[in-house]
Design a protein around this motif. Structure first.
Motif, PDB file in Angstrom:
ATOM      1  N   GLU A  62      11.070   8.242  -9.256  1.00  0.00           N
ATOM      2  CA  GLU A  62      12.221   7.372  -9.415  1.00  0.00           C
ATOM      3  C   GLU A  62      12.210   6.535  -7.806  1.00  0.00           C
ATOM      4  OE1 GLU A  62      16.751   6.385 -10.684  1.00  0.00           O
ATOM      5  OE2 GLU A  62      16.088   8.497 -10.480  1.00  0.00           O
ATOM      6  N   ILE A  63      12.479   7.278  -6.829  1.00  0.00           N
ATOM      7  CA  ILE A  63      12.448   6.927  -5.514  1.00  0.00           C
ATOM      8  C   ILE A  63      11.291   5.950  -5.188  1.00  0.00           C
ATOM      9  CG2 ILE A  63      12.798   7.590  -3.146  1.00  0.00           C
ATOM     10  CD1 ILE A  63      14.404  10.116  -3.988  1.00  0.00           C
ATOM     11  N   GLY A  64      10.271   6.605  -5.545  1.00  0.00           N
ATOM     12  CA  GLY A  64       8.860   5.979  -4.925  1.00  0.00           C
ATOM     13  C   GLY A  64       8.707   4.328  -5.951  1.00  0.00           C
ATOM     14  N   VAL A  65       8.995   4.321  -6.975  1.00  0.00           N
ATOM     15  CA  VAL A  65       9.006   3.289  -8.081  1.00  0.00           C
ATOM     16  C   VAL A  65      10.298   2.206  -7.199  1.00  0.00           C
ATOM     17  CG1 VAL A  65       9.340   2.301 -10.059  1.00  0.00           C
ATOM     18  CG2 VAL A  65       8.258   4.419  -9.809  1.00  0.00           C
TER      19      VAL A  65
ATOM     20  N   VAL B 163       4.379   7.046 -10.006  1.00  0.00           N
ATOM     21  CA  VAL B 163       4.824   5.659  -9.476  1.00  0.00           C
ATOM     22  C   VAL B 163       3.673   4.801 -10.309  1.00  0.00           C
ATOM     23  CG1 VAL B 163       4.973   3.991  -7.568  1.00  0.00           C
ATOM     24  CG2 VAL B 163       5.956   6.661  -7.407  1.00  0.00           C
ATOM     25  N   ALA B 164       2.278   5.220  -9.906  1.00  0.00           N
ATOM     26  CA  ALA B 164       1.430   4.454 -10.628  1.00  0.00           C
ATOM     27  C   ALA B 164       1.604   4.058 -12.098  1.00  0.00           C
ATOM     28  CB  ALA B 164       0.058   4.927 -10.137  1.00  0.00           C
TER      29      ALA B 164
ATOM     30  N   LEU C 279       0.904  -1.065  -0.039  1.00  0.00           N
ATOM     31  CA  LEU C 279      -0.011  -0.147   0.100  1.00  0.00           C
ATOM     32  C   LEU C 279       1.092   1.304   0.030  1.00  0.00           C
ATOM     33  CD1 LEU C 279      -3.149   0.514   2.144  1.00  0.00           C
ATOM     34  CD2 LEU C 279      -1.622   2.294   1.605  1.00  0.00           C
ATOM     35  N   TYR C 280       0.622   2.037  -1.035  1.00  0.00           N
ATOM     36  CA  TYR C 280       1.462   3.176  -1.210  1.00  0.00           C
ATOM     37  C   TYR C 280       0.643   4.501  -0.976  1.00  0.00           C
ATOM     38  CZ  TYR C 280       4.491   6.888  -3.348  1.00  0.00           C
ATOM     39  OH  TYR C 280       5.088   8.129  -3.809  1.00  0.00           O
ATOM     40  N   ARG C 281       0.757   5.313   0.238  1.00  0.00           N
ATOM     41  CA  ARG C 281      -0.156   6.303   0.468  1.00  0.00           C
ATOM     42  C   ARG C 281       0.443   7.631   0.262  1.00  0.00           C
ATOM     43  NH1 ARG C 281       0.887  10.326   4.378  1.00  0.00           N
ATOM     44  NH2 ARG C 281      -0.699  10.984   5.688  1.00  0.00           N
TER      45      ARG C 281
ATOM     46  N   ALA D 219      11.358   2.146  -4.342  1.00  0.00           N
ATOM     47  CA  ALA D 219      10.539   1.118  -2.971  1.00  0.00           C
ATOM     48  C   ALA D 219       9.832   0.234  -3.266  1.00  0.00           C
ATOM     49  CB  ALA D 219      10.159   2.346  -2.160  1.00  0.00           C
ATOM     50  N   VAL D 220       8.616   0.575  -4.003  1.00  0.00           N
ATOM     51  CA  VAL D 220       7.897  -0.315  -4.267  1.00  0.00           C
ATOM     52  C   VAL D 220       8.127  -1.518  -5.115  1.00  0.00           C
ATOM     53  CG1 VAL D 220       5.439  -0.763  -5.427  1.00  0.00           C
ATOM     54  CG2 VAL D 220       5.750   1.390  -4.469  1.00  0.00           C
ATOM     55  N   MET D 221       8.962  -1.293  -6.242  1.00  0.00           N
ATOM     56  CA  MET D 221       9.595  -2.359  -7.015  1.00  0.00           C
ATOM     57  C   MET D 221      10.544  -3.284  -6.100  1.00  0.00           C
ATOM     58  SD  MET D 221       9.571  -3.699  -9.914  1.00  0.00           S
ATOM     59  CE  MET D 221       8.894  -2.544 -10.972  1.00  0.00           C
ATOM     60  N   GLU D 222      11.282  -2.915  -4.998  1.00  0.00           N
ATOM     61  CA  GLU D 222      12.096  -3.906  -4.383  1.00  0.00           C
ATOM     62  C   GLU D 222      10.963  -4.746  -3.553  1.00  0.00           C
ATOM     63  OE1 GLU D 222      14.835  -5.431  -1.930  1.00  0.00           O
ATOM     64  OE2 GLU D 222      15.025  -4.228  -3.623  1.00  0.00           O
ATOM     65  N   LEU D 223       9.776  -4.101  -3.268  1.00  0.00           N
ATOM     66  CA  LEU D 223       8.901  -5.215  -2.351  1.00  0.00           C
ATOM     67  C   LEU D 223       8.099  -6.156  -3.322  1.00  0.00           C
ATOM     68  CD1 LEU D 223       7.814  -2.221   0.008  1.00  0.00           C
ATOM     69  CD2 LEU D 223       9.398  -3.941   0.556  1.00  0.00           C
ATOM     70  N   LEU D 224       8.040  -5.571  -4.581  1.00  0.00           N
ATOM     71  CA  LEU D 224       7.088  -6.401  -5.482  1.00  0.00           C
ATOM     72  C   LEU D 224       7.781  -7.366  -6.611  1.00  0.00           C
ATOM     73  CD1 LEU D 224       4.011  -4.055  -5.734  1.00  0.00           C
ATOM     74  CD2 LEU D 224       4.190  -6.255  -4.583  1.00  0.00           C
ATOM     75  N   LYS D 225       9.205  -6.957  -6.798  1.00  0.00           N
ATOM     76  CA  LYS D 225       9.988  -7.465  -7.942  1.00  0.00           C
ATOM     77  C   LYS D 225       9.954  -9.220  -7.727  1.00  0.00           C
ATOM     78  CE  LYS D 225      14.449  -7.113  -5.767  1.00  0.00           C
ATOM     79  NZ  LYS D 225      15.743  -6.428  -5.809  1.00  0.00           N
ATOM     80  N   ILE D 226      10.105  -9.375  -9.178  1.00  0.00           N
ATOM     81  CA  ILE D 226      10.183 -11.017  -9.141  1.00  0.00           C
ATOM     82  C   ILE D 226      11.520 -11.479  -8.756  1.00  0.00           C
ATOM     83  CG2 ILE D 226      10.074 -13.027 -10.933  1.00  0.00           C
ATOM     84  CD1 ILE D 226       8.196 -11.129 -12.514  1.00  0.00           C
TER      85      ILE D 226
END
Length: 440
Positions: A427-430, A144-145, A94-96, A432-439
């Motif tokens: 870029e910073i936001g992506v 980011v979205a 969840l990104y707020r 973070a999110v990619m780190e948590l969801l990356k394959i």
């Protein structure tokens, strides 16, 4: 079309060469989208909206996220928006981002500076401005979205974006949850992430482990008296004098009741009484805010305020029915960054910014947040809140040379987000999110 061809080609190269080029793709997409994002940011900055009144901002957010293929819901706690993108089995992130502005008059020379005025919750017309960077927060989230939607073949899981109202009042997150946020088909996240502007130089972030922001209470104290003619105060009980006495006495709680090595703040942000030169009003309203890091300090502050209020009432020989009213309008607990999650994200951030620009040892902030309330108590959710530098580098150097840490600070009319922070924050936001969801 050219952008899509570029993305397809670069994505193909990543598949061939492994994940080493993933960050390059993120950077390219963030900066290629810079012009669009800056346009959005300028529009949001010029059209700020107060807490629970962010209708225009919410409409923009929902429209943008829906166009990207996210499932959206709106009207949560009046103006809150949520968007969900499911992309196979995996973690839930969840990104707020918060939407509301401040009742501050802008004094920057920007051509897109806010000149707007609007009525606050009390019906009083005030100048309004994004003096805390929430316009950047929303812009980053939309950037980011977009990138995450375009990079679906590089991650798995469920991604949730939340545009939250009323952060400045400390009540928006709890209001969304009370309005059934997690009962509307929105999954409870494994990870909660958010970013906030800070007037460090663009290119630096502050992301430390542990308690990062203070707890807060927003308190309304109403002194009641007996109104009358300003020429005959002996026939009145003057609440203006009572309130003035209280403002000064409250500070003795800090100086004489809280240990010198402990931390607490008590600020009277507004004193509202009367409307005529020659009339003593019947009441006076004081709007207080407290900052604290533990319940013991909080209790000392609250109990001290109540005792001072009572003492002033007794000294003015008021009957009990005219003793001051005490109302806690909103409360937020301290924000506490999860150690493992924060360390993990900092490793990813260092690859983008360089280790020297990821600051991990700065002291906690006295300002407060309500972001953490999206982490369900006792659940699996852990969270990180990262502070992203948005100040012009030359302005920071000039401020430092004069002995100041920052060229300006939040909630001031000269607060200014350097436009170079828009693509970098994305870029910073992506990252973070990619780190948590990356394959993996």
């Amino acid at each position: 079309m050219r952008h899509k061809l570029f993305y397809t080609a670069l994505s193909f190269l990543i598949v061939i060469s492994g994940k080493a080029q993933l960050q390059k793709l993120v950077k390219q997409l963030a900066y290629n989208d810079s012009a669009r994002l800056v346009t959005i940011f300028k529009d949001l900055h010029a059209n700020p909206e107060l807490a629970f009144m962010e209708t225009r901002t919410a409409d923009i957010v929902q429209k943008e996220l829906k166009a990207l293929g996210y499932e959206t819901q709106s009207g949560i706690a009046k103006t809150g928006v949520v968007a969900v993108l499911k992309n196979g089995a995996g973690p839930v992130v969840l990104y707020r981002a918060d939407m509301d502005c401040n009742a501050v008059e802008e004094v920057t020379p920007l051509e897109y500076a806010s000149k707007k005025r609007m009525k606050n919750a009390a019906g009083v017309e005030v100048p309004v401005m994004h003096a805390c960077g929430h316009d950047a927060h929303i812009t980053w989230m939309l950037g980011v979205a977009k990138i995450m939607a375009e990079m679906k073949n590089h991650w798995k899981g469920t991604l949730i974006f939340v545009a939250q109202p009323a952060e400045e009042t400390g009540s928006g997150a709890k209001a969304m949850i009370k309005d059934g946020f997690y009962d509307k088909g929105i999954p409870v996240p494994d990870y909660l992430f958010g970013m906030h502007t800070i007037p460090l130089a663009v290119g630096k972030i502050d992301n430390a482990v542990g308690v990062r922001m203070a707890g807060t209470d927003q308190i309304n104290v109403t002194f009641k008296g007996v109104g009358g003619h300003g020429a005959s105060p002996e026939f009145t009980k003057d609440p203006v004098v009572m309130g003035s006495n209280a403002v000064m006495q409250y500070q003795t709680i800090i100086s004489r009741n809280i240990g010198a090595q402990d931390v607490g703040v008590l600020t009277v942000g507004a004193f509202q009484a009367g409307n005529s030169n020659n009339v003593i009003p019947a009441s006076a309203l004081l709007k207080l805010n407290l900052r604290w890091f533990n319940e013991a300090t909080r209790n000392t502050l609250i109990n001290g305020i109540k005792q001072i209020n009572k003492g002033i009432a007794v000294a003015n020989n008021l009957p009990e029915e005219l003793y001051p009213d005490f109302d806690i309008a909103a409360t937020a607990i301290p924000l506490n960054n999860h150690e493992v999650l924060t360390t993990r994200l900092n490793t990813a951030f260092e690859k983008v910014l360089g280790k020297e620009n990821v600051l991990t040892n700065r002291p906690a902030f006295m300002p407060s947040e309500d972001f953490q309330y999206f982490a369900m108590a006792g659940s699996k959710t852990v969270y990180n809140y990262t502070f992203v530098g948005i100040a012009n580098k030359d302005a920071v150097k000039k401020a430092n040379a004069s002995g100041k840490e920052f060229p300006f600070f939040n909630h001031n009319g000269n607060f200014e987000v350097d436009l170079s922070a828009i693509p970098l924050g994305t870029e910073i936001g992506v990252t973070a999110v990619m780190e948590l969801l990356k394959i993996k």
